[in-house]
Design a protein around this motif. Structure first.
Motif, PDB file in Angstrom:
ATOM      1  N   HIS A 242     -90.736  37.277  60.591  1.00 19.41           N
ATOM      2  CA  HIS A 242     -89.667  37.175  59.588  1.00 19.41           C
ATOM      3  C   HIS A 242     -88.341  37.800  60.027  1.00 19.41           C
TER       4      HIS A 242
ATOM      5  N   CYS B 137     -83.200  34.441  57.331  1.00 17.02           N
ATOM      6  CA  CYS B 137     -84.276  34.249  56.360  1.00 17.02           C
ATOM      7  C   CYS B 137     -84.391  35.530  55.551  1.00 17.02           C
TER       8      CYS B 137
ATOM      9  N   HIS C 243     -89.293  30.258  52.728  1.00 21.94           N
ATOM     10  CA  HIS C 243     -88.342  30.979  53.566  1.00 21.94           C
ATOM     11  C   HIS C 243     -87.054  31.172  52.774  1.00 21.94           C
TER      12      HIS C 243
ATOM     13  N   MET D 115     -86.331  35.727  62.382  1.00 20.07           N
ATOM     14  CA  MET D 115     -86.067  34.332  62.014  1.00 20.07           C
ATOM     15  C   MET D 115     -84.585  34.148  61.695  1.00 20.07           C
TER      16      MET D 115
ATOM     17  N   GLU E 266     -86.494  35.830  52.835  1.00 18.66           N
ATOM     18  CA  GLU E 266     -87.753  35.876  52.084  1.00 18.66           C
ATOM     19  C   GLU E 266     -88.828  36.235  53.103  1.00 18.66           C
ATOM     20  N   TYR E 267     -89.614  37.254  52.808  1.00 19.41           N
ATOM     21  CA  TYR E 267     -90.627  37.653  53.778  1.00 19.41           C
ATOM     22  C   TYR E 267     -91.595  36.485  54.012  1.00 19.41           C
ATOM     23  N   CYS E 268     -91.761  36.109  55.286  1.00 16.08           N
ATOM     24  CA  CYS E 268     -92.569  34.920  55.580  1.00 16.08           C
ATOM     25  C   CYS E 268     -93.616  35.148  56.656  1.00 16.08           C
TER      26      CYS E 268
HETATM   27 CU1  CUA Z   1     -88.729  32.899  57.225  1.00 12.77          CU
HETATM   28 CU2  CUA Z   1     -88.697  35.157  56.499  1.00 12.77          CU
END
Ligand code: CUA
Length: 154
Positions: A144, A136, A101, A147, A138-140
């Motif tokens: 996402h 966040c 993340h 988040m 960072e693609y999660c």
């Molecule tokens: Cu956690 Cu994007």
């Protein structure tokens, strides 16, 4: 087959260039996949919730307007909102219970990756009152975009 001397040299040169090129790509791909966080303290990502201090996440006062914020990032949240007084120095200690993340607080220089298996740390002093978001970056996964976390500075 007989090769001209210069052809042979160029062939070897070309071969070496290709090998160097491929190793550079390979090494950088490896380095990116194993991006070392600023803090190399490790944790078993399977046992985050049983491992101190992540077994009891949240804000702890550790000094004069100085706090430690223990947070577990996981799809798709950062935990309970935090509330600190103006001027507070907060030492964030963050790990992930699942995937990579991001941990970024817009308007500050807080911006780090949260990698499972590591305890990622960053410190910030909140000199101004207001509401801060933790996002966040960072693609999660599917959640996402949603988040985020919240920090209230009073
Ligand atoms: Cu956690 Cu994007």
């Amino acid at each position: 087959m007989h090769m001209h001397k210069y052809e042979k040299i160029w062939l070897i040169f070309g071969g070496i260039t290709l090998i160097v090129f491929l190793s550079v790509i390979g090494v950088s791909a490896f380095a990116m996949g194993h991006h070392p966080p600023s803090d190399m303290t490790t944790i078993d990502p399977e046992k985050v919730k049983e491992t101190a201090p992540f077994d009891d996440p949240g804000l702890k006062k550790i000094g004069d307007n100085e706090y430690e914020a223990v947070m577990v990032a996981q799809a798709f949240m950062f935990g309970e909102p935090l509330e600190v007084p103006k001027g507070a120095t907060v030492h964030f200690k963050v790990t992930s219970a699942d995937v990579v993340h991001g941990f970024s607080i817009p308007g500050t220089n807080v911006n780090m990756m949260v990698t499972p298996g590591h305890i990622n740390t960053i410190t910030h002093t909140f000199d101004e009152a207001g509401e801060f978001l933790i996002i966040c970056n960072e693609y999660c996964g599917v959640g996402h975009q949603a988040m985020s976390g919240r920090i209230e500075v009073n």
